[in-house]
Design an enzyme around this catalytic site. Structure first.
Site, short mmCIF file in Angstrom:
data_model
loop_
_atom_site.label_atom_id
_atom_site.label_comp_id
_atom_site.label_asym_id
_atom_site.label_seq_id
_atom_site.Cartn_x
_atom_site.Cartn_y
_atom_site.Cartn_z
N GLY A 233 0.90 -1.78 -0.08
CA GLY A 233 0.43 0.20 -0.16
C GLY A 233 0.68 1.15 0.02
O GLY A 233 2.02 0.90 0.41
N GLY A 236 2.09 5.86 4.27
CA GLY A 236 1.73 6.16 5.05
C GLY A 236 0.06 5.65 5.78
O GLY A 236 -1.44 6.35 6.47
N THR A 237 -0.52 4.61 5.58
CA THR A 237 -1.27 4.39 5.43
C THR A 237 -2.04 3.45 6.31
O THR A 237 -3.42 2.73 7.09
CB THR A 237 -2.28 3.04 4.01
OG1 THR A 237 -1.28 2.00 3.61
CG2 THR A 237 -3.30 4.08 2.68
N LYS A 239 0.56 0.17 7.00
CA LYS A 239 0.59 -1.53 6.95
C LYS A 239 1.52 -1.88 8.41
O LYS A 239 1.59 -3.22 8.88
CB LYS A 239 1.94 -1.22 5.87
CG LYS A 239 1.40 -0.26 4.66
CD LYS A 239 2.15 -1.17 3.57
CE LYS A 239 2.90 -0.47 3.93
NZ LYS A 239 2.31 1.15 3.08
N HIS A 455 -4.95 35.51 -12.87
CA HIS A 455 -4.79 34.23 -12.72
C HIS A 455 -5.37 32.68 -12.39
O HIS A 455 -6.15 32.21 -12.56
CB HIS A 455 -3.02 33.71 -12.05
CG HIS A 455 -2.53 32.54 -12.87
ND1 HIS A 455 -1.51 32.21 -13.99
CD2 HIS A 455 -2.91 31.25 -12.24
CE1 HIS A 455 -1.34 30.38 -14.14
NE2 HIS A 455 -2.10 30.17 -13.37
N GLU A 456 -5.29 33.08 -10.88
CA GLU A 456 -6.71 32.48 -10.26
C GLU A 456 -8.05 32.40 -10.43
O GLU A 456 -8.57 31.74 -10.31
CB GLU A 456 -5.98 32.76 -8.55
CG GLU A 456 -4.28 32.90 -7.94
CD GLU A 456 -4.08 30.98 -8.34
OE1 GLU A 456 -5.82 29.74 -9.07
OE2 GLU A 456 -2.66 30.71 -9.01
N HIS A 459 -8.97 30.14 -13.44
CA HIS A 459 -8.99 28.74 -12.56
C HIS A 459 -10.26 28.66 -11.68
O HIS A 459 -11.25 28.18 -12.47
CB HIS A 459 -7.73 28.05 -12.20
CG HIS A 459 -6.64 28.38 -12.22
ND1 HIS A 459 -6.73 27.65 -13.66
CD2 HIS A 459 -5.27 28.69 -12.03
CE1 HIS A 459 -5.64 27.45 -13.62
NE2 HIS A 459 -4.34 28.00 -13.23
N ASP A 531 0.55 24.18 -14.41
CA ASP A 531 -0.56 24.00 -15.30
C ASP A 531 -0.20 23.23 -16.78
O ASP A 531 -0.52 21.88 -16.50
CB ASP A 531 -1.40 25.31 -15.66
CG ASP A 531 -1.80 26.21 -14.29
OD1 ASP A 531 -1.70 25.02 -12.89
OD2 ASP A 531 -1.35 27.27 -14.67
#
Length: 680
Positions: A233, A236-237, A239, A455-456, A459, A531
């Site tokens: 996996g 950080g899951t 295990k 610019h933002e 988006h 982008d």
């Protein structure tokens, strides 16, 4: 049948060899100093501590004034000590009383030197005193007293360094010993209740726990428990945590070792450590041996790049032999964890070695809520905090990231002097963990701020205008992480596939920043670098992997994997022609150009709304999805943001109708969770 109680103090002694505090040495030092002090105290005499030490001239005065006492209780004695140049006279003298007090007889001792007291015998005879003569021999005692401190010092050194000397002797031959660290059962407090968000994985390993608790339940039916279990996996899951929980539930010893601990600078050490590790496991059976990051030692054989060192392959061969000849009836189970299963040797993954592979994926929304509840036990939440809202606003977060969100929120609440963690701190911590901390101290010119705002705004406007996009979360021109500005979106639900129309709209949104700059300023900047990179990668995946190009068809071009294994991929030839490569490039370019054209058409038609959003960003710096929709619908802000950041309950933008928009696991989104911006 319950397992026999093996949890004795002898079995649970730590095997790491770490030095403890040497109380024995401290006690020995105290005894030595006490003996040396006594030797110094009695070195000058034989125990006449009650006698008064009278100087020789004072003795002559007492003799002259006839104050010496010739009493059987205190006879006058001349003590001759062999080996010394001095003699001593012992006796008593009369001390007159003060006032009505009677006179006292005081014992005394006077040391005389033979070279300066040749007339002493005559003076004693004139005074009518005839001392007795006694000979004492203290040569041996003086020699012993002189030697005792040295002997004690050497003895102390021996006891202090005996353990180190023993360890030094063993150290020369201890390279082949396993570095597996044993976690005793009485110290392993982690159980399945401490592991959340991986319910399917817990169900798969449940039978391992049942086998360790009651082996005969499976053996009487002829069943064979898996020899090895491989946990696969993303990082950080959980295990490693799951492996410790298995040992905690089964109440058996737990050996932990890293794959890198097998390989040393000496040839043959890795294979020797593998054999020693399995020997330790057999002695402590039933037990669990956990090998973390097994890809460090279990990589493909024969895929080395450069050099002829095959120590890792020898270690892997030893591991294969030990696992293949390992008797599962002994009750020792091998659990390994890795996030790179693609580089493991096929012989290691075959049945009989690692019989079972358990995938530990990123948690879904329900799993994230459970993980947040587990980690929030140790912190104080404010009243009314709904962790389900936080879970829905953290798609793609691993268990480790969620734990970090709770911790960052607790630190933020403490800095603000709050009595509990609110939704505002949780949202700010979420944004910090995934997208970086706000860099308000970064000095930007008005020209750069204006360019970033448009610019933002491009988006954000496209995210709301297009049909198949994800809900807008918020847009900001405050520098955060690597970006000068950010446009963030969050899905309404967890997603595992993505449609072609959704991907095409994502390409259009990626073009929005560059198009807005070109429309407003007639020029472009380097801020769209990220982008362009994201759009190119997404378009190439659509053409080469997902069969979403009509001209190229449903054909996979090239072998695509999430990670590159240099030893295997460096010599791999491309499996399509140069002409096909040119067609792929043209199709990728066509997808990007079409997206750029659509973005230009929409933003040109909505130029007035673009201006309002950009000016609002310049004034307020951060706008959430609700406020952007107000601008689109009414042409102005009805509820401008206050001094505090927007409430966390709005993180899901509930006004937008729900859609099945989920980024597939192998898609590389702009940034996990949705982020577009102008890189710094």
């Amino acid at each position: 049948m319950a397992l026999p109680d093996r949890n004795s103090s002898k079995d649970n002694k730590p095997r790491t060899g770490d030095p403890n505090f040497n109380w024995r040495g401290v006690i020995l030092f105290a005894i030595a100093f006490a003996l040396i002090g006594l030797a110094i105290l009695f070195r000058g005499g034989t125990g006449y501590s009650a006698e008064e030490n009278v100087p020789y001239n004072r003795f002559l005065e007492l003799l002259e004034h006839k104050q010496l006492v010739n009493d059987p209780k205190y006879p006058l004695l001349l003590v001759v000590e062999e080996g010394r140049p001095t003699q001593s006279i012992r006796g008593a003298y009369t001390r007159p009383g003060v006032g009505n007090a009677p006179a006292q007889q005081v014992p005394f001792r006077t040391t005389i030197y033979l070279n300066f007291t040749t007339d002493l015998q005559q003076k004693l005879a004139d005074a009518g005193m005839q001392p007795g003569i006694r000979t004492e021999s203290n040569v041996l005692a003086q020699a012993v007293i002189g030697f005792v401190p040295i002997a004690l010092f050497l003895l102390i050194l021996y006891f202090l360094f005996r353990q180190q000397i023993r360890m030094a002797g063993k150290g020369a031959l201890s390279f082949g010993k396993s570095k597996a660290r044993m976690l005793a059962r009485d110290k392993n407090k982690i159980t399945f209740k401490d592991v959340a968000g991986v319910e399917e994985a817990k169900d798969e390993v449940q039978e391992l726990v049942e086998f360790l608790r009651d082996p005969k339940k499976f053996q009487k039916l002829g069943g064979r428990i898996p020899k090895g279990v491989l946990l696969v996996g993303p990082p950080g899951t959980g295990k490693t945590l799951l492996a410790r929980a298995i040992a905690g539930e089964a109440d058996v010893p737990f050996f932990s070792i890293s794959g890198s601990d097998f390989v040393e600078m000496f040839v043959g050490v890795g294979a020797s450590r593998v054999r020693d590790m399995f020997e330790q496991g057999k002695k402590s059976a039933p037990c669990i041996i956990f090998i973390d990051e097994i890809d460090a030692v279990g990589r493909h054989r024969g895929h080395g790049v450069g050099g002829g060192h095959d120590e890792r392959e020898q270690t892997l061969n030893a591991l294969l032999v030990e696992m293949d000849g390992f008797d599962t009836q002994e009750g020792v189970i091998i659990i390994a964890a890795t996030n790179r299963p693609d580089v493991l040797d096929p012989a290691l993954l075959r049945p009989g070695r690692f019989d079972r592979q358990i995938t530990v994926n990123l948690p879904d929304v329900k799993g994230r809520e459970e993980i947040l509840r587990v980690h929030s036990r140790k912190v104080k939440l404010a009243e009314g905090v709904d962790l389900a809202v936080v879970a829905r606003g953290t798609p793609g977060y691993s268990g480790a990231e969620l734990a970090n969100v709770i911790n960052e929120a607790a630190l933020l609440a403490a800095r603000r002097g709050l009595k509990g963690i609110t939704l505002s701190e949780l949202e700010e911590a979420r944004d910090k963990v995934r997208w970086g901390k706000e860099r308000r101290s970064l000095a930007l010119s008005e020209k750069e701020k204006t360019n970033t705002a448009y610019h933002e705004a491009g988006h954000a406007l496209l995210l709301e205008m297009l049909e198949f996009t994800e809900p807008l979360h918020k847009v900001t021109i405050i520098p955060r992480g690597p970006s000068l500005g950010s446009t963030m979106w969050l899905p309404l639900e967890d997603k595992y596939t993505q449609r072609r129309n959704e991907l095409l709209d994502d390409l259009v949104v990626s073009m929005g920043g560059r198009v807005a700059e070109e429309i407003v300023f007639g020029d472009v900047t380097s801020g769209a670098r990220g982008d362009i990179q994201i759009a190119t990668r997404l378009a190439r995946k659509m053409v080469c992997e997902w069969g979403m190009s009509e001209k190229m068809g449903m054909v996979e071009y090239g072998e695509h994997e999430d990670y590159v294994f240099l030893g295997r991929d460096i010599s791999r030839a491309r499996d399509y022609s140069e002409a096909t490569a040119e067609q792929i490039d043209r199709e990728v370019r066509k997808l990007v150009d079409d997206a750029y054209g659509r973005a230009t058409e929409i933003l040109t038609a909505q130029r007035s709304k673009l201006e309002v959003i950009a000016k609002a960003l310049l004034e307020f710096e951060t706008l959430d999805g609700v406020q952007i929709r107000e601008v689109i619908e009414h042409g102005r802000l009805l509820n401008p943001p206050g001094p505090r950041p927007p409430a966390s309950g709005e993180m899901l933008a509930p006004e937008k109708p729900p859609k099945q928009i989920v980024i597939a696991p192998d898609v590389a989104p702009p940034l996990p969770g949705g982020l577009s911006g102008a890189p710094a």
